[in-house]
Scaffold this active site. Structure first.
Site, PDB file in Angstrom:
ATOM      1  N   TRP A 100      41.459  31.793  34.894  1.00 17.94           N
ATOM      2  CA  TRP A 100      41.200  31.724  36.335  1.00 17.94           C
ATOM      3  C   TRP A 100      39.701  31.780  36.618  1.00 17.94           C
ATOM      4  O   TRP A 100      39.004  32.676  36.137  1.00 17.94           O
ATOM      5  CB  TRP A 100      41.835  32.907  37.059  1.00 17.94           C
ATOM      6  CG  TRP A 100      43.324  32.990  37.078  1.00 17.94           C
ATOM      7  CD1 TRP A 100      44.128  33.715  36.246  1.00 17.94           C
ATOM      8  CD2 TRP A 100      44.208  32.361  38.021  1.00 17.94           C
ATOM      9  NE1 TRP A 100      45.454  33.577  36.603  1.00 17.94           N
ATOM     10  CE2 TRP A 100      45.526  32.750  37.688  1.00 17.94           C
ATOM     11  CE3 TRP A 100      44.005  31.511  39.120  1.00 17.94           C
ATOM     12  CZ2 TRP A 100      46.643  32.321  38.410  1.00 17.94           C
ATOM     13  CZ3 TRP A 100      45.109  31.081  39.831  1.00 17.94           C
ATOM     14  CH2 TRP A 100      46.412  31.480  39.474  1.00 17.94           C
ATOM     15  N   ASP A 101      39.215  30.861  37.422  1.00 18.52           N
ATOM     16  CA  ASP A 101      37.880  31.016  37.996  1.00 18.52           C
ATOM     17  C   ASP A 101      37.952  32.124  39.046  1.00 18.52           C
ATOM     18  O   ASP A 101      39.031  32.410  39.587  1.00 18.52           O
ATOM     19  CB  ASP A 101      37.437  29.698  38.624  1.00 18.52           C
ATOM     20  CG  ASP A 101      36.130  29.813  39.374  1.00 18.52           C
ATOM     21  OD1 ASP A 101      35.160  30.346  38.787  1.00 18.52           O
ATOM     22  OD2 ASP A 101      36.072  29.390  40.542  1.00 18.52           O
TER      23      ASP A 101
END
Length: 229
Positions: A8-9
């Site tokens: 996940w960013d």
């Protein structure tokens, strides 16, 4: 599940970076007796974005970015600030002191616990990102938080992902998915690393760069459906 690992960013994917940035920048300006108008806030966003793009391309270092963006902004407005490193430090502290979820990001991640392994991959400043992600509850959900400042190289460089993969202990690349809002950082990085990509594009922006994406979503609640195949 179609994937064993989600990367996940953080900024503008799990958490609303624009919200935190506006608060931090406005507070910092007020401390040096400058009124945070819409014009200066928007110009700062543009200058900041351009510096981060330069970092992604390997043209500048993180330390050059942190102060250089304010040097450029202040020069454009004729603002005198005798302690730009101090201004930058206060800004980062404010940036890490407030957060807002994108969609129901924490609940989405919680719903995937036990179904896949989840990690954060971010280019942000270590102290700022760790503080914000901890406050928002992601430290209890993520197996690990990978920050470019700690790894010594930024997204989208392949070496960033190589160092992440070393700690995943042999997970096949086809079983890894990266989810992020940035074409030039997250999607390009995923392509260079040889993994599938999910472009989080809530405002339906056009992909004018021709960067390959495996999936495109407008809401993070679509991610579990992707994992289910």
């Amino acid at each position: 599940m179609r994937y064993d690992v989600i990367l996940w960013d953080a900024d503008n994917t799990l958490l609303d970076f624009d919200y935190s940035q506006r608060f931090a920048f406005s507070k910092s300006l007020q401390e040096i007796h400058i009124t945070p108008t819409e014009d200066i806030i928007q110009n700062y966003r543009d200058i900041n974005d351009s510096w981060w793009k330069r970092l992604e391309r390997g043209e500048v270092t993180k330390s050059q970015l942190l102060t250089g963006r304010f040097v450029d902004l202040f020069a454009a407005y004729g603002i005198v600030c005798e302690d730009i490193p101090g201004f930058c430090k206060r800004y980062q502290q404010y940036l890490g002191s407030i957060y807002k979820y994108m969609d129901d990001s924490l609940e989405v991640c919680k719903s995937l616990m036990g179904k896949c392994r989840q990690f954060v991959v971010t280019n942000g400043v270590t102290a700022t990102q760790l503080g914000k992600l901890r406050m928002a509850g992601f430290e209890q959900v993520m197996e690990k938080i990978f920050i470019s400042e700690q790894l010594g190289i930024p997204k989208p460089q392949k070496e960033f992902f190589d160092r992440v993969f070393e700690q995943l202990k042999g997970v096949p690349l086809e079983r890894i998915l990266i989810v992020g809002d940035s074409l030039t950082s997250d999607m390009k990085g995923g392509n260079l690393a040889g993994i599938d990509t999910c472009w989080y594009n809530p405002t339906d922006l056009p992909n004018t760069l021709g960067i390959k994406t495996t999936f495109i979503i407008r809401n993070l609640k679509e991610v579990p459906k992707i994992l289910e195949g």
